[in-house]
Design an enzyme around this catalytic site. Structure first.
Site, PDB file in Angstrom:
ATOM      1  N   ARG A   1      32.849  40.353  86.777  1.00  0.00           N
ATOM      2  CA  ARG A   1      33.923  39.590  87.417  1.00  0.00           C
ATOM      3  C   ARG A   1      33.837  39.825  88.917  1.00  0.00           C
ATOM      4  O   ARG A   1      33.029  40.617  89.391  1.00  0.00           O
ATOM      5  CB  ARG A   1      35.284  40.074  86.911  1.00  0.00           C
ATOM      6  CG  ARG A   1      35.480  41.581  87.075  1.00  0.00           C
ATOM      7  CD  ARG A   1      36.869  42.036  86.678  1.00  0.00           C
ATOM      8  NE  ARG A   1      36.964  43.471  86.548  1.00  0.00           N
ATOM      9  CZ  ARG A   1      37.115  44.322  87.551  1.00  0.00           C
ATOM     10  NH1 ARG A   1      37.172  43.868  88.791  1.00  0.00           N
ATOM     11  NH2 ARG A   1      37.215  45.628  87.336  1.00  0.00           N
TER      12      ARG A   1
ATOM     13  N   GLU B   1      29.679  61.701  80.220  1.00  0.00           N
ATOM     14  CA  GLU B   1      28.626  61.706  81.226  1.00  0.00           C
ATOM     15  C   GLU B   1      28.606  63.035  81.959  1.00  0.00           C
ATOM     16  O   GLU B   1      29.644  63.690  82.118  1.00  0.00           O
ATOM     17  CB  GLU B   1      28.863  60.609  82.271  1.00  0.00           C
ATOM     18  CG  GLU B   1      28.554  59.212  81.819  1.00  0.00           C
ATOM     19  CD  GLU B   1      28.761  58.207  82.943  1.00  0.00           C
ATOM     20  OE1 GLU B   1      28.327  57.067  82.773  1.00  0.00           O
ATOM     21  OE2 GLU B   1      29.362  58.570  83.972  1.00  0.00           O
TER      22      GLU B   1
ATOM     23  N   HIS C   1      39.675  58.510  90.501  1.00  0.00           N
ATOM     24  CA  HIS C   1      38.850  57.360  90.092  1.00  0.00           C
ATOM     25  C   HIS C   1      39.436  56.014  90.497  1.00  0.00           C
ATOM     26  O   HIS C   1      38.916  54.973  90.113  1.00  0.00           O
ATOM     27  CB  HIS C   1      38.580  57.386  88.580  1.00  0.00           C
ATOM     28  CG  HIS C   1      38.117  58.719  88.077  1.00  0.00           C
ATOM     29  ND1 HIS C   1      36.913  59.269  88.467  1.00  0.00           N
ATOM     30  CD2 HIS C   1      38.695  59.633  87.266  1.00  0.00           C
ATOM     31  CE1 HIS C   1      36.780  60.459  87.893  1.00  0.00           C
ATOM     32  NE2 HIS C   1      37.844  60.696  87.166  1.00  0.00           N
TER      33      HIS C   1
ATOM     34  N   LYS D   1      30.384  50.311  77.771  1.00  0.00           N
ATOM     35  CA  LYS D   1      29.537  51.111  78.653  1.00  0.00           C
ATOM     36  C   LYS D   1      28.358  51.738  77.931  1.00  0.00           C
ATOM     37  O   LYS D   1      27.268  51.891  78.492  1.00  0.00           O
ATOM     38  CB  LYS D   1      30.380  52.188  79.332  1.00  0.00           C
ATOM     39  CG  LYS D   1      31.405  51.636  80.318  1.00  0.00           C
ATOM     40  CD  LYS D   1      32.185  52.755  80.965  1.00  0.00           C
ATOM     41  CE  LYS D   1      33.120  52.231  82.042  1.00  0.00           C
ATOM     42  NZ  LYS D   1      34.161  51.358  81.521  1.00  0.00           N
TER      43      LYS D   1
END
Length: 627
Positions: free
Chosen positions: A297, A200, A235, A116
């Site tokens: 994917r 983040e 999440h 990431k």
């Protein structure tokens, strides 16, 4: 076009890919672990190969065994599905080195987007907006906490190599950061073999918007519009829909254009998803949507995109992998209607969403909508794999109609004795905020108490009472009946015909009314039967279940809710602890579950060590009350 395809995955995923492959005339090959010997995907394939023991790392994640199976069966292509090896660049290279067709993204693209931190740097160069945060190489707890402090709380800790909500925690205050970091790192190392994280800024009122992209080997890249996956719990996506509610055309053009730029930046080929986070405090706006990550994917939620576009994305994957151009150009794609998908999990929302494992003795899913599943009646939900057992997908002309159709479908689900989240899904779909399109990733957390409240209604209680009367073939108006009639007989007063019974172990009393029932009668169980209503299942019996009113956490013992592995023991024998403080952490079904102190007290004996495998209901530790 290749003539055969091996699917290096299991369950619903393998069944979904086989469906398209068979329609295209391809020979289908399954691989399976010892735990999946009788699984549906094994029987649906033209050929199946045993590749190892139950643990995924010894079977589905063992690249050598998968490749050996492909060679032994003469497979010409390998489809990794979604999950397991689908985003493993080394496996993709090994497949191609073996002379097989890899049905997935190029290894270079997987590497570019797989981490990431590196992906975000690449997106900045491509002109794609990204969320503020720390993506540095210094992974010391001190540096990470300092960066979080500088960003300002709340922050989000995310595994660099993560996905599926694993290795991810929201942290609201500095004092909680280090514990959350340690948990993230353990989960990331276990799931991805990489414990690195990034930090983040946590966006308030966040919405999860993602764009389906597709590229071919001829340099073409298109998008197939957006999906909204904002309804999440910790999440993990719960309900997905397409298109996104409140998305105007200008914002759609901005976000889809950014997604195409992101795909082109890594020379993307195949199916991929560009995930964005949006600040939903003022609705969806192009200047308040930022890149989060790319999944290289096919996604679990791809059916909603198939529904609104009329395309089979697995067929697109197979054709692109065979070297064909994309089936359609961008101007040939359009949105028709509204689609929604619900993820049916084997878990108990009323018990902290703990996974539920075991045999599906009674298993009834709707037959008038699209259902993607890899299990059937009589099958097993294993402790070794993800607890998702089916996806329910609807397509209607409007969002309102889609939500109602999906709620109706979830309400018709009947599963026993494994517990599911079907009733929870119904309550989510019927929640006034969801109905209004006012959805963000915090909705379930804010409303969790109401959404997980599966206590039976008065109507369910009354129906249970009536069914118990009738199940004994007695007439409650017969005053001479030994159990029901005579006790209610009065010479000069109204008769009392009430019976005592139990619903999910809770004592109730109700008369016989013989109303039109709202419940559906389910299977017989010891001392009673099961009824279904609104997606929830209730065990009805005349007598208190064995063990009712017993110990459990009330006596300070912490028992394993399911088989698993001890991955942490934050407390030690003799420690003073407060209610809710973690004592031991169990890893099961790919997630961590913290067992916490049930009250203020002192930790007595801890009967396990880190690394121990434990059985369900094993006593892991005991806390003695100090009150």
């Amino acid at each position: 076009m290749f003539r055969s395809v091996l699917v290096a995955n299991r369950g619903e995923i393998a069944c979904r890919i086989f469906r398209t492959a068979r329609r295209m005339g391809l020979r289908t090959i399954a691989v399976y672990s010892e735990a999946d010997a009788n699984a549906l995907h094994v029987r649906e394939a033209d050929e199946a190969v045993l590749i190892g023991p139950a643990p995924a790392r010894e079977s589905y994640l063992d690249q050598a065994r998968v490749l050996t199976a492909a060679k032994a069966t003469g497979a010409e292509a390998i489809h990794p599905g979604y999950g397991f090896l689908s985003e493993n660049a080394e496996f993709a290279e090994a497949v191609m080195a073996a002379g097989l067709t890899w049905i997935g993204a190029p290894p270079a693209s997987i590497r570019a987007m797989g981490l990431k931190d590196a992906a975000k740097s690449l997106m900045v160069e491509a002109g794609v907006p990204v969320t503020p945060g720390y993506m540095g190489k210094d992974q010391s707890p001190e540096r990470l906490k300092a960066e979080a402090d500088a960003i300002g709380y709340p922050v989000l800790i995310k595994a660099v190599a993560g996905g599926g909500g694993k290795g991810m925690r929201r942290v609201d205050e500095a004092s909680a950061f280090l514990d959350a970091l340690a948990s993230c790192q353990r989960e990331a190392a276990s799931s991805f073999g990489d414990d690195r994280v990034l930090i983040e800024k946590y966006i308030l009122s966040p919405r999860h918007i993602e764009v389906q992209v597709f590229g071919d080997a001829h340099g073409e890249v298109v998008h197939l519009f957006e999906r909204d996956c904002s309804l999440q719990r910790r999440h993990q996506k719960v309900i997905e829909e397409a298109p996104a509610p409140g998305m105007d055309e200008a914002t759609r053009q901005a976000v889809t254009a950014a997604a195409v730029r992101a795909a082109r930046a890594v020379n993307y080929v195949g199916a991929g998803t560009i995930e964005f986070i949006a600040d939903g405090t003022e609705g969806l706006r192009a200047d308040r949507i930022w890149f989060m990550e790319m999944n290289t994917r096919l996604q679990v939620e791809h059916p909603v995109t198939e529904m609104i576009t009329g395309q089979d994305l697995v067929e697109w994957q197979l054709r692109v992998a065979a070297g064909e151009p994309l089936p359609l150009k961008q101007d040939q794609l359009s949105i028709a209607g509204w689609a929604m998908e619900a993820r049916l999990y084997a878990e108990d929302p009323a018990n902290g969403f703990l996974p539920s494992i075991g045999r599906l003795d009674h298993f009834v899913l709707p037959d008038d909508i699209r259902v993607d599943t890899g299990v059937e009646a009589g099958g097993e939900v294993s402790q070794f794999y993800d607890p998702m057992i089916a996806k329910l997908i609807v397509h209607e002309e409007t969002r309102e109609a889609a939500a109602q159709a999906l709620a109706d479908a979830c309400a018709d689900i009947e599963v026993w004795p494994v517990r599911t989240n079907a009733g929870f899904l119904v309550r989510c779909l019927e929640h006034q905020r969801f109905a209004a399109g006012d959805v963000d990733t915090g909705l379930i957390g804010a409303e969790e108490a109401a959404l997980t409240d599966a206590r039976p209604s008065d109507a369910v209680i009354q129906d249970a009472s009536d069914l118990l009367w009738r199940s004994r073939n007695v007439d409650p108006n017969d005053v001479w009946d030994a159990e029901y009639g005579a006790p209610g007989f009065r010479l000069n007063a109204a008769r009392v015909t009430r019976q005592t019974f139990f619903v999910d172990g809770v004592r109730h009393q109700a008369p016989y009314e013989n109303n039109h029932p709202v419940v559906r009668y389910g299977p017989q169980i010891d001392g009673g039967f099961v009824v279904f209503h609104g997606g929830d299942a209730y065990a009805v019996s005349r007598h208190a279940p064995r063990g009712a009113g017993g110990g459990g956490a009330s006596d300070g013992s912490l028992r394993a809710p399911m088989p698993g592995k001890i991955v942490a023991a934050p407390a030690r024998s003799g420690d003073a602890v407060t209610k809710g403080q973690p004592i031991v952490v169990l890893e099961a079904m790919k997630m961590e579950h913290a067992l916490v102190a049930p009250f203020d007290g002192v930790v007595g004996e801890i009967g396990v060590s880190v690394g121990d495998q434990v059985a369900a209901d094993a006593v892991l530790a005991v806390v003695a009350s100090t009150s």
